[in-house]
Design a protein around this motif. Structure first.
Motif, PDB file in Angstrom:
ATOM      1  N   ALA A  47      42.452  27.006  64.412  1.00 29.83           N
ATOM      2  CA  ALA A  47      42.561  27.573  63.063  1.00 29.83           C
ATOM      3  C   ALA A  47      41.170  27.905  62.514  1.00 29.83           C
ATOM      4  CB  ALA A  47      43.270  26.600  62.141  1.00 29.83           C
ATOM      5  N   VAL A  48      41.086  28.974  61.768  1.00 33.79           N
ATOM      6  CA  VAL A  48      39.810  29.407  61.192  1.00 33.79           C
ATOM      7  C   VAL A  48      39.442  28.490  60.025  1.00 33.79           C
ATOM      8  CG1 VAL A  48      38.627  31.282  59.984  1.00 33.79           C
ATOM      9  CG2 VAL A  48      40.120  31.787  61.923  1.00 33.79           C
ATOM     10  N   THR A  49      38.206  27.985  60.062  1.00 34.31           N
ATOM     11  CA  THR A  49      37.701  27.138  58.983  1.00 34.31           C
ATOM     12  C   THR A  49      36.632  27.847  58.165  1.00 34.31           C
ATOM     13  OG1 THR A  49      36.068  26.121  60.457  1.00 34.31           O
ATOM     14  CG2 THR A  49      38.197  25.000  60.226  1.00 34.31           C
ATOM     15  N   GLN A  50      36.018  28.878  58.753  1.00 34.29           N
ATOM     16  CA  GLN A  50      34.963  29.614  58.043  1.00 34.29           C
ATOM     17  C   GLN A  50      34.898  31.044  58.571  1.00 34.29           C
ATOM     18  OE1 GLN A  50      31.059  27.969  58.640  1.00 34.29           O
ATOM     19  NE2 GLN A  50      30.158  29.147  56.970  1.00 34.29           N
ATOM     20  N   THR A  51      34.746  31.987  57.657  1.00 40.18           N
ATOM     21  CA  THR A  51      34.560  33.386  58.030  1.00 40.18           C
ATOM     22  C   THR A  51      33.085  33.724  57.853  1.00 40.18           C
ATOM     23  OG1 THR A  51      36.779  33.920  57.260  1.00 40.18           O
ATOM     24  CG2 THR A  51      35.265  35.753  57.537  1.00 40.18           C
ATOM     25  N   LEU A  52      32.456  34.248  58.905  1.00 39.21           N
ATOM     26  CA  LEU A  52      31.036  34.572  58.849  1.00 39.21           C
ATOM     27  C   LEU A  52      30.786  36.040  58.532  1.00 39.21           C
ATOM     28  CD1 LEU A  52      29.886  32.496  61.945  1.00 39.21           C
ATOM     29  CD2 LEU A  52      29.826  31.827  59.527  1.00 39.21           C
ATOM     30  N   SER A  53      31.626  36.925  59.053  1.00 40.06           N
ATOM     31  CA  SER A  53      31.467  38.355  58.787  1.00 40.06           C
ATOM     32  C   SER A  53      32.743  39.081  59.183  1.00 40.06           C
ATOM     33  CB  SER A  53      30.269  38.933  59.548  1.00 40.06           C
ATOM     34  OG  SER A  53      30.485  38.828  60.958  1.00 40.06           O
ATOM     35  N   GLY A  54      32.838  40.328  58.799  1.00 37.20           N
ATOM     36  CA  GLY A  54      33.996  41.136  59.150  1.00 37.20           C
ATOM     37  C   GLY A  54      34.082  42.352  58.251  1.00 37.20           C
ATOM     38  N   SER A  55      35.037  43.204  58.520  1.00 36.77           N
ATOM     39  CA  SER A  55      35.225  44.400  57.700  1.00 36.77           C
ATOM     40  C   SER A  55      36.708  44.684  57.550  1.00 36.77           C
ATOM     41  CB  SER A  55      34.512  45.599  58.333  1.00 36.77           C
ATOM     42  OG  SER A  55      35.037  45.864  59.622  1.00 36.77           O
ATOM     43  N   PHE A  56      37.030  45.374  56.477  1.00 37.33           N
ATOM     44  CA  PHE A  56      38.424  45.705  56.215  1.00 37.33           C
ATOM     45  C   PHE A  56      38.719  47.117  56.692  1.00 37.33           C
ATOM     46  CE2 PHE A  56      37.469  42.293  53.277  1.00 37.33           C
ATOM     47  CZ  PHE A  56      38.518  41.435  53.557  1.00 37.33           C
ATOM     48  N   ALA A  57      39.876  47.273  57.326  1.00 39.06           N
ATOM     49  CA  ALA A  57      40.284  48.549  57.906  1.00 39.06           C
ATOM     50  C   ALA A  57      41.250  49.287  56.984  1.00 39.06           C
ATOM     51  CB  ALA A  57      40.914  48.317  59.273  1.00 39.06           C
ATOM     52  N   VAL A  58      41.167  49.006  55.694  1.00 41.15           N
ATOM     53  CA  VAL A  58      42.010  49.661  54.699  1.00 41.15           C
ATOM     54  C   VAL A  58      41.125  50.085  53.530  1.00 41.15           C
ATOM     55  CG1 VAL A  58      44.112  48.377  55.290  1.00 41.15           C
ATOM     56  CG2 VAL A  58      42.564  47.444  53.580  1.00 41.15           C
ATOM     57  N   THR A  59      41.659  50.942  52.688  1.00 38.19           N
ATOM     58  CA  THR A  59      40.913  51.358  51.500  1.00 38.19           C
ATOM     59  C   THR A  59      40.903  50.231  50.479  1.00 38.19           C
ATOM     60  OG1 THR A  59      42.831  52.240  50.338  1.00 38.19           O
ATOM     61  CG2 THR A  59      41.677  53.744  51.860  1.00 38.19           C
ATOM     62  N   ALA A  60      40.046  50.358  49.483  1.00 33.91           N
ATOM     63  CA  ALA A  60      39.984  49.355  48.420  1.00 33.91           C
ATOM     64  C   ALA A  60      41.327  49.256  47.693  1.00 33.91           C
ATOM     65  CB  ALA A  60      38.861  49.693  47.448  1.00 33.91           C
ATOM     66  N   MET A  61      41.996  50.377  47.494  1.00 29.11           N
ATOM     67  CA  MET A  61      43.293  50.372  46.809  1.00 29.11           C
ATOM     68  C   MET A  61      44.349  49.661  47.661  1.00 29.11           C
ATOM     69  SD  MET A  61      45.013  51.004  44.166  1.00 29.11           S
ATOM     70  CE  MET A  61      44.352  52.268  43.146  1.00 29.11           C
ATOM     71  N   GLU A  62      44.364  49.920  48.957  1.00 31.10           N
ATOM     72  CA  GLU A  62      45.313  49.240  49.850  1.00 31.10           C
ATOM     73  C   GLU A  62      45.054  47.736  49.879  1.00 31.10           C
ATOM     74  OE1 GLU A  62      46.261  52.616  53.218  1.00 31.10           O
ATOM     75  OE2 GLU A  62      44.267  51.689  53.199  1.00 31.10           O
ATOM     76  N   LEU A  63      43.784  47.354  49.909  1.00 30.68           N
ATOM     77  CA  LEU A  63      43.441  45.930  49.894  1.00 30.68           C
ATOM     78  C   LEU A  63      43.892  45.291  48.584  1.00 30.68           C
ATOM     79  CD1 LEU A  63      42.158  43.562  51.348  1.00 30.68           C
ATOM     80  CD2 LEU A  63      39.953  44.268  50.408  1.00 30.68           C
ATOM     81  N   ALA A  64      43.737  45.992  47.467  1.00 35.57           N
ATOM     82  CA  ALA A  64      44.180  45.471  46.169  1.00 35.57           C
ATOM     83  C   ALA A  64      45.684  45.217  46.164  1.00 35.57           C
ATOM     84  CB  ALA A  64      43.791  46.437  45.057  1.00 35.57           C
ATOM     85  N   VAL A  65      46.448  46.112  46.780  1.00 32.04           N
ATOM     86  CA  VAL A  65      47.896  45.937  46.856  1.00 32.04           C
ATOM     87  C   VAL A  65      48.240  44.704  47.697  1.00 32.04           C
ATOM     88  CG1 VAL A  65      50.042  46.949  47.750  1.00 32.04           C
ATOM     89  CG2 VAL A  65      48.432  48.364  46.453  1.00 32.04           C
ATOM     90  N   ILE A  66      47.555  44.540  48.827  1.00 34.43           N
ATOM     91  CA  ILE A  66      47.788  43.374  49.695  1.00 34.43           C
ATOM     92  C   ILE A  66      47.473  42.079  48.946  1.00 34.43           C
ATOM     93  CG2 ILE A  66      46.970  42.176  51.767  1.00 34.43           C
ATOM     94  CD1 ILE A  66      46.532  45.028  52.979  1.00 34.43           C
ATOM     95  N   VAL A  67      46.330  42.052  48.259  1.00 31.74           N
ATOM     96  CA  VAL A  67      45.921  40.847  47.534  1.00 31.74           C
ATOM     97  C   VAL A  67      46.875  40.557  46.378  1.00 31.74           C
ATOM     98  CG1 VAL A  67      44.083  39.869  46.069  1.00 31.74           C
ATOM     99  CG2 VAL A  67      43.512  40.976  48.240  1.00 31.74           C
ATOM    100  N   SER A  68      47.365  41.592  45.699  1.00 31.13           N
ATOM    101  CA  SER A  68      48.296  41.357  44.599  1.00 31.13           C
ATOM    102  C   SER A  68      49.616  40.773  45.107  1.00 31.13           C
ATOM    103  CB  SER A  68      48.557  42.638  43.816  1.00 31.13           C
ATOM    104  OG  SER A  68      49.332  43.555  44.546  1.00 31.13           O
ATOM    105  N   LYS A  69      49.990  41.098  46.329  1.00 27.69           N
ATOM    106  CA  LYS A  69      51.247  40.602  46.896  1.00 27.69           C
ATOM    107  C   LYS A  69      51.094  39.223  47.541  1.00 27.69           C
ATOM    108  CE  LYS A  69      55.096  41.858  49.856  1.00 27.69           C
ATOM    109  NZ  LYS A  69      55.732  42.886  50.645  1.00 27.69           N
ATOM    110  N   TYR A  70      49.972  38.974  48.242  1.00 27.78           N
ATOM    111  CA  TYR A  70      49.813  37.749  49.042  1.00 27.78           C
ATOM    112  C   TYR A  70      48.780  36.768  48.472  1.00 27.78           C
ATOM    113  CZ  TYR A  70      52.640  40.233  52.399  1.00 27.78           C
ATOM    114  OH  TYR A  70      53.655  40.917  53.002  1.00 27.78           O
ATOM    115  N   GLY A  71      48.103  37.128  47.399  1.00 28.76           N
ATOM    116  CA  GLY A  71      47.131  36.231  46.791  1.00 28.76           C
ATOM    117  C   GLY A  71      45.715  36.509  47.257  1.00 28.76           C
ATOM    118  N   PRO A  72      44.758  35.791  46.664  1.00 27.13           N
ATOM    119  CA  PRO A  72      43.349  36.038  46.979  1.00 27.13           C
ATOM    120  C   PRO A  72      42.999  35.679  48.422  1.00 27.13           C
ATOM    121  CG  PRO A  72      43.589  34.182  45.465  1.00 27.13           C
ATOM    122  CD  PRO A  72      44.946  34.755  45.679  1.00 27.13           C
ATOM    123  N   LEU A  73      42.049  36.426  48.952  1.00 33.23           N
ATOM    124  CA  LEU A  73      41.515  36.127  50.289  1.00 33.23           C
ATOM    125  C   LEU A  73      40.444  35.067  50.150  1.00 33.23           C
ATOM    126  CD1 LEU A  73      41.138  39.782  51.490  1.00 33.23           C
ATOM    127  CD2 LEU A  73      42.476  38.058  52.659  1.00 33.23           C
TER     128      LEU A  73
END
Length: 75
Positions: A47-73
């Motif tokens: 299981a992941v305990t810490q995130t060091l880096s990464g990037s999102f493969a969606v637009t900011a608007m798509e990410l906002a929709v995901i976060v509004s549905k599933y909660g904060p990252l």
């Protein structure tokens, strides 16, 4: 599960102390989940305990929709 990947190229530290690269962020069973570079779910001892880096493969608007549905990252 690959069609719901919205983050990629993540470098994460897992519960077993291993740092894994080229992981993906997806949704699994109604929650955020990481996949290793082979597409296997990182859970249990891996299981992941810490995130060091990464990037999102969606637009900011798509990410906002995901976060509004599933909660904060907690990256």
């Amino acid at each position: 599960m690959k069609e719901s990947i919205f983050g990629d190229h993540f470098k994460v530290v897992c519960a077993d102390g291993v740092t894994r690269e080229e992981c993906s962020l997806t949704l699994h069973a109604g929650a955020y989940a990481y996949l290793d570079s082979s597409g296997e779910l990182l859970e249990g001892d891996r299981a992941v305990t810490q995130t060091l880096s990464g990037s999102f493969a969606v637009t900011a608007m798509e990410l906002a929709v995901i976060v509004s549905k599933y909660g904060p990252l907690n990256c």
